[in-house]
Motif scaffolding. Structure first.
Motif, PDB file in Angstrom:
ATOM      1  N   GLY A   1       0.756  -1.299  -0.182  1.00 20.72           N
ATOM      2  CA  GLY A   1       0.131  -0.016   0.081  1.00 20.72           C
ATOM      3  C   GLY A   1       0.766   1.413   0.048  1.00 20.72           C
ATOM      4  N   GLU A   2       2.145   1.140  -0.009  1.00 19.72           N
ATOM      5  CA  GLU A   2       3.126   2.440   0.010  1.00 19.72           C
ATOM      6  C   GLU A   2       3.639   2.371  -1.466  1.00 19.72           C
ATOM      7  OE1 GLU A   2       1.815   3.307   3.653  1.00 19.72           O
ATOM      8  OE2 GLU A   2       3.008   4.354   2.533  1.00 19.72           O
ATOM      9  N   GLN A   3       4.430   3.894  -1.450  1.00 23.05           N
ATOM     10  CA  GLN A   3       5.051   3.920  -2.617  1.00 23.05           C
ATOM     11  C   GLN A   3       6.491   3.406  -2.319  1.00 23.05           C
ATOM     12  OE1 GLN A   3       5.088   8.076  -3.664  1.00 23.05           O
ATOM     13  NE2 GLN A   3       3.038   7.793  -4.809  1.00 23.05           N
ATOM     14  N   ARG A   4       7.234   3.114  -3.605  1.00 22.77           N
ATOM     15  CA  ARG A   4       8.673   2.587  -3.409  1.00 22.77           C
ATOM     16  C   ARG A   4       9.545   3.505  -3.003  1.00 22.77           C
ATOM     17  NH1 ARG A   4      11.177  -0.882  -8.333  1.00 22.77           N
ATOM     18  NH2 ARG A   4       8.964  -1.852  -8.164  1.00 22.77           N
ATOM     19  N   GLU A   5      10.455   3.448  -1.847  1.00 23.33           N
ATOM     20  CA  GLU A   5      10.893   4.295  -1.209  1.00 23.33           C
ATOM     21  C   GLU A   5      12.534   4.031  -1.155  1.00 23.33           C
ATOM     22  OE1 GLU A   5      10.132   4.996   2.763  1.00 23.33           O
ATOM     23  OE2 GLU A   5      10.665   3.007   3.439  1.00 23.33           O
ATOM     24  N   PHE A   6      13.480   5.072  -1.440  1.00 23.21           N
ATOM     25  CA  PHE A   6      14.775   4.879  -1.267  1.00 23.21           C
ATOM     26  C   PHE A   6      15.525   4.222  -0.163  1.00 23.21           C
ATOM     27  CE2 PHE A   6      19.239   5.687  -2.038  1.00 23.21           C
ATOM     28  CZ  PHE A   6      19.554   6.327  -0.964  1.00 23.21           C
ATOM     29  N   VAL A   7      16.428   3.265  -0.113  1.00 26.41           N
ATOM     30  CA  VAL A   7      16.903   2.889   1.178  1.00 26.41           C
ATOM     31  C   VAL A   7      18.343   2.978   1.075  1.00 26.41           C
ATOM     32  CG1 VAL A   7      17.517   0.714   2.488  1.00 26.41           C
ATOM     33  CG2 VAL A   7      15.408   0.827   1.125  1.00 26.41           C
ATOM     34  N   ALA A   8      19.159   2.892   0.164  1.00 31.03           N
ATOM     35  CA  ALA A   8      20.437   3.035   0.307  1.00 31.03           C
ATOM     36  C   ALA A   8      21.268   2.887  -1.290  1.00 31.03           C
ATOM     37  CB  ALA A   8      21.130   2.030   1.171  1.00 31.03           C
ATOM     38  N   LEU A   9      22.287   3.461  -1.465  1.00 24.98           N
ATOM     39  CA  LEU A   9      23.181   3.669  -2.585  1.00 24.98           C
ATOM     40  C   LEU A   9      24.509   3.570  -2.470  1.00 24.98           C
ATOM     41  CD1 LEU A   9      24.424   6.421  -3.567  1.00 24.98           C
ATOM     42  CD2 LEU A   9      22.132   6.863  -4.096  1.00 24.98           C
ATOM     43  N   THR A  10      25.308   3.001  -3.289  1.00 22.88           N
ATOM     44  CA  THR A  10      26.771   3.138  -3.365  1.00 22.88           C
ATOM     45  C   THR A  10      27.118   3.494  -4.863  1.00 22.88           C
ATOM     46  OG1 THR A  10      28.893   2.175  -2.787  1.00 22.88           O
ATOM     47  CG2 THR A  10      27.208   0.623  -3.462  1.00 22.88           C
ATOM     48  N   THR A  11      28.243   4.317  -5.008  1.00 22.10           N
ATOM     49  CA  THR A  11      28.686   4.667  -6.124  1.00 22.10           C
ATOM     50  C   THR A  11      29.981   3.916  -6.520  1.00 22.10           C
ATOM     51  OG1 THR A  11      29.929   6.718  -5.586  1.00 22.10           O
ATOM     52  CG2 THR A  11      27.877   6.898  -5.957  1.00 22.10           C
ATOM     53  N   SER A  12      30.336   3.974  -7.961  1.00 22.52           N
ATOM     54  CA  SER A  12      31.618   3.357  -8.382  1.00 22.52           C
ATOM     55  C   SER A  12      32.882   3.882  -7.572  1.00 22.52           C
ATOM     56  CB  SER A  12      31.835   3.470  -9.733  1.00 22.52           C
ATOM     57  OG  SER A  12      31.598   4.870  -9.994  1.00 22.52           O
ATOM     58  N   GLY A  13      32.637   5.136  -7.180  1.00 21.70           N
ATOM     59  CA  GLY A  13      33.620   5.795  -6.279  1.00 21.70           C
ATOM     60  C   GLY A  13      33.798   5.803  -4.852  1.00 21.70           C
ATOM     61  N   GLY A  14      32.782   4.973  -4.338  1.00 21.61           N
ATOM     62  CA  GLY A  14      32.856   4.295  -2.838  1.00 21.61           C
ATOM     63  C   GLY A  14      32.126   5.184  -2.004  1.00 21.61           C
ATOM     64  N   SER A  15      31.200   6.198  -2.575  1.00 14.90           N
ATOM     65  CA  SER A  15      30.528   7.097  -1.890  1.00 14.90           C
ATOM     66  C   SER A  15      29.105   6.037  -1.450  1.00 14.90           C
ATOM     67  CB  SER A  15      29.909   8.560  -2.558  1.00 14.90           C
ATOM     68  OG  SER A  15      31.080   9.159  -2.658  1.00 14.90           O
ATOM     69  N   THR A  16      28.472   6.243  -0.369  1.00 13.43           N
ATOM     70  CA  THR A  16      27.254   5.826  -0.063  1.00 13.43           C
ATOM     71  C   THR A  16      26.257   6.934   0.647  1.00 13.43           C
ATOM     72  OG1 THR A  16      28.119   5.580   2.412  1.00 13.43           O
ATOM     73  CG2 THR A  16      28.476   3.654   0.962  1.00 13.43           C
ATOM     74  N   ASN A  17      25.082   6.645   0.715  1.00 10.03           N
ATOM     75  CA  ASN A  17      23.951   7.383   0.971  1.00 10.03           C
ATOM     76  C   ASN A  17      22.772   6.454   1.479  1.00 10.03           C
ATOM     77  OD1 ASN A  17      22.804   9.802   1.591  1.00 10.03           O
ATOM     78  ND2 ASN A  17      21.566   9.805  -0.301  1.00 10.03           N
ATOM     79  N   TYR A  18      22.221   6.897   2.576  1.00  7.64           N
ATOM     80  CA  TYR A  18      21.338   6.236   3.132  1.00  7.64           C
ATOM     81  C   TYR A  18      19.923   6.972   3.724  1.00  7.64           C
ATOM     82  CZ  TYR A  18      25.010   2.963   4.431  1.00  7.64           C
ATOM     83  OH  TYR A  18      26.068   1.977   4.127  1.00  7.64           O
ATOM     84  N   ALA A  19      18.825   6.460   3.702  1.00  8.33           N
ATOM     85  CA  ALA A  19      17.686   6.980   3.976  1.00  8.33           C
ATOM     86  C   ALA A  19      17.646   7.114   5.584  1.00  8.33           C
ATOM     87  CB  ALA A  19      16.408   6.038   3.690  1.00  8.33           C
ATOM     88  N   ASP A  20      17.063   8.125   5.977  1.00  8.21           N
ATOM     89  CA  ASP A  20      17.395   8.600   7.388  1.00  8.21           C
ATOM     90  C   ASP A  20      16.742   7.311   8.206  1.00  8.21           C
ATOM     91  OD1 ASP A  20      16.596  12.038   7.199  1.00  8.21           O
ATOM     92  OD2 ASP A  20      18.366  10.966   7.007  1.00  8.21           O
TER      93      ASP A  20
END
Length: 113
Positions: A42-61
């Motif tokens: 019942g919810e929309q798809r949401e971002f969780v985490a990513l990593t780039t080829s350069g090694g950076s990462t990002n996370y949902a709060d």
């Protein structure tokens, strides 16, 4: 074309851990970003985490400090610790290559209270 296959979902109790993996195949040269989204019923798809080829990462709060994403060439993994019932969702692996986004079929993660 890039094909993505996820593995590692399942049913766990709150507080337990799971590790998701996603293997890319096909035209893997040039994949810049790999990561995960999730979609609860019942919810929309949401971002969780990513990593780039350069090694950076990002996370949902909502997962910072509990989930850790890592990448080894054409495989991305996500260690999920201290799971909560609200983490229950289908988790989708994705990859971005030269501006095009590719998706896996999804793997179910269910966390019981």
């Amino acid at each position: 074309q890039v094909q993505l296959v996820e593995s590692g979902g399942g049913l766990v109790q709150a507080g337990e851990s799971l590790r998701l993996s996603c293997a890319a195949s096909g035209s893997i040269f040039g994949i810049n970003i790999m990561g995960w989204y999730r979609q609860a019923p019942g919810e929309q798809r949401e971002f969780v985490a990513l990593t780039t080829s350069g090694g950076s990462t990002n996370y949902a709060d909502s997962v910072k400090g509990r989930f850790t994403i890592s990448r080894d060439n054409a495989r991305v993994s996500m260690q999920m610790n201290s799971l909560k019932p609200e983490d229950t969702a289908v988790y989708y692996c994705y990859a971005v290559r030269f501006g095009a986004t590719y998706w896996g079929q999804g793997t179910q993660v269910t966390v019981s209270s």
